[in-house]
Design a protein around this motif. Sequence first.
Motif, PDB file in Angstrom:
ATOM      1  N   UNK A  64       8.487  -9.673   1.754  1.00 30.09           N
ATOM      2  CA  UNK A  64       7.029  -9.676   1.742  1.00 30.09           C
ATOM      3  C   UNK A  64       6.524 -10.919   1.018  1.00 30.09           C
ATOM      4  N   UNK A  65       5.492 -11.507   1.553  1.00 25.07           N
ATOM      5  CA  UNK A  65       4.861 -12.644   0.886  1.00 25.07           C
ATOM      6  C   UNK A  65       3.681 -12.200   0.030  1.00 25.07           C
ATOM      7  N   UNK A  66       3.305 -10.918   0.095  1.00 23.18           N
ATOM      8  CA  UNK A  66       2.158 -10.417  -0.670  1.00 23.18           C
ATOM      9  C   UNK A  66       2.552  -9.461  -1.785  1.00 23.18           C
ATOM     10  N   UNK A  67       3.764  -8.939  -1.766  1.00 24.05           N
ATOM     11  CA  UNK A  67       4.209  -7.984  -2.770  1.00 24.05           C
ATOM     12  C   UNK A  67       4.777  -8.721  -3.977  1.00 24.05           C
ATOM     13  N   UNK A  68       4.528  -8.180  -5.175  1.00 24.99           N
ATOM     14  CA  UNK A  68       5.136  -8.680  -6.406  1.00 24.99           C
ATOM     15  C   UNK A  68       5.577  -7.484  -7.230  1.00 24.99           C
ATOM     16  N   UNK A  69       6.748  -7.573  -7.852  1.00 28.46           N
ATOM     17  CA  UNK A  69       7.297  -6.434  -8.594  1.00 28.46           C
ATOM     18  C   UNK A  69       6.435  -6.009  -9.774  1.00 28.46           C
ATOM     19  N   UNK A  70       5.861  -6.945 -10.487  1.00 29.31           N
ATOM     20  CA  UNK A  70       5.153  -6.623 -11.715  1.00 29.31           C
ATOM     21  C   UNK A  70       3.649  -6.807 -11.612  1.00 29.31           C
ATOM     22  N   UNK A  71       3.130  -6.707 -10.418  1.00 35.24           N
ATOM     23  CA  UNK A  71       1.702  -6.800 -10.169  1.00 35.24           C
ATOM     24  C   UNK A  71       1.293  -5.604  -9.318  1.00 35.24           C
ATOM     25  N   UNK A  72       0.065  -5.148  -9.509  1.00 30.78           N
ATOM     26  CA  UNK A  72      -0.436  -3.994  -8.772  1.00 30.78           C
ATOM     27  C   UNK A  72      -1.391  -4.493  -7.687  1.00 30.78           C
ATOM     28  N   UNK A  73      -1.203  -4.057  -6.437  1.00 32.15           N
ATOM     29  CA  UNK A  73      -2.119  -4.495  -5.375  1.00 32.15           C
ATOM     30  C   UNK A  73      -3.529  -3.928  -5.581  1.00 32.15           C
ATOM     31  N   UNK A  74      -4.515  -4.631  -5.073  1.00 30.05           N
ATOM     32  CA  UNK A  74      -5.912  -4.214  -5.245  1.00 30.05           C
ATOM     33  C   UNK A  74      -6.179  -2.793  -4.752  1.00 30.05           C
ATOM     34  N   UNK A  75      -5.621  -2.442  -3.606  1.00 29.92           N
ATOM     35  CA  UNK A  75      -5.895  -1.104  -3.056  1.00 29.92           C
ATOM     36  C   UNK A  75      -4.902  -0.039  -3.533  1.00 29.92           C
ATOM     37  N   UNK A  76      -4.026  -0.403  -4.497  1.00 29.95           N
ATOM     38  CA  UNK A  76      -3.046   0.497  -5.131  1.00 29.95           C
ATOM     39  C   UNK A  76      -1.978   1.036  -4.180  1.00 29.95           C
ATOM     40  N   UNK A 129       3.063   3.306  -3.891  1.00 31.29           N
ATOM     41  CA  UNK A 129       1.738   3.697  -4.368  1.00 31.29           C
ATOM     42  C   UNK A 129       1.693   3.638  -5.891  1.00 31.29           C
ATOM     43  N   UNK A 130       0.587   3.151  -6.401  1.00 28.16           N
ATOM     44  CA  UNK A 130       0.387   3.008  -7.842  1.00 28.16           C
ATOM     45  C   UNK A 130      -0.709   3.961  -8.306  1.00 28.16           C
ATOM     46  N   UNK A 131      -0.442   4.672  -9.413  1.00 25.93           N
ATOM     47  CA  UNK A 131      -1.414   5.588 -10.004  1.00 25.93           C
ATOM     48  C   UNK A 131      -1.477   5.251 -11.499  1.00 25.93           C
ATOM     49  N   UNK A 132      -2.703   5.165 -12.025  1.00 25.53           N
ATOM     50  CA  UNK A 132      -2.877   4.855 -13.444  1.00 25.53           C
ATOM     51  C   UNK A 132      -2.348   6.013 -14.285  1.00 25.53           C
TER      52      UNK A 132
END
Length: 176
Positions: A64-76, A129-132
């Motif tokens: 992926x060119x948009x994924x990063x391991x230690x960053x959270x995507x805007x839409x989670x 998926x990311x959840x706070x």
Amino acid sequence: MNNFFYYIIFIAVLVSCSEGDVIENDISNFTAPLENCSNQNEDTFVFFKIDSQINQSLSLNFTSTTFELNTVPENLTHTIALNTTTNILMYRQFSTQIDGAAYFCSSVPPSGITVTQELKSSNGNAEIKYVVKSDTATETVYTRTITLTDITLEGAGIAIRQELLQLGEDEITVSK
């Protein structure tokens, strides 16, 4: 005499019936923690679990060119369509124990490891998926969950179909 005849027929039917090949692979029963690594130069990532008691692994390899391991995507959420070449879910059994970081995260995997069974995805999706979990003035902690849907793993005369499989979860901390 009549009962004897029915008994013989029952035994003959019972012996002639076959369930076919029974697949012992339970890919949904990994108790190991989810681990990950990446090769930033090529935008390739691996999330993996290793069950060292029975020498098996389950790994999600993708580009992926948009994924990063230690960053959270805007839409989670980050969704990956699985295929047989670049975005692969793979189940492997090994002849010996393996070190996950050395095996999955090295540009040259360690030698002397024999794969005794390999199943690769032919289709499906992976959703990250990311959840706070917690939020302070200095950092936000997210729980990152990887869910696999509508997957088929295929290999040497075996096909395993799973509608839903939780690969696992980990935590990621983002500083503000």
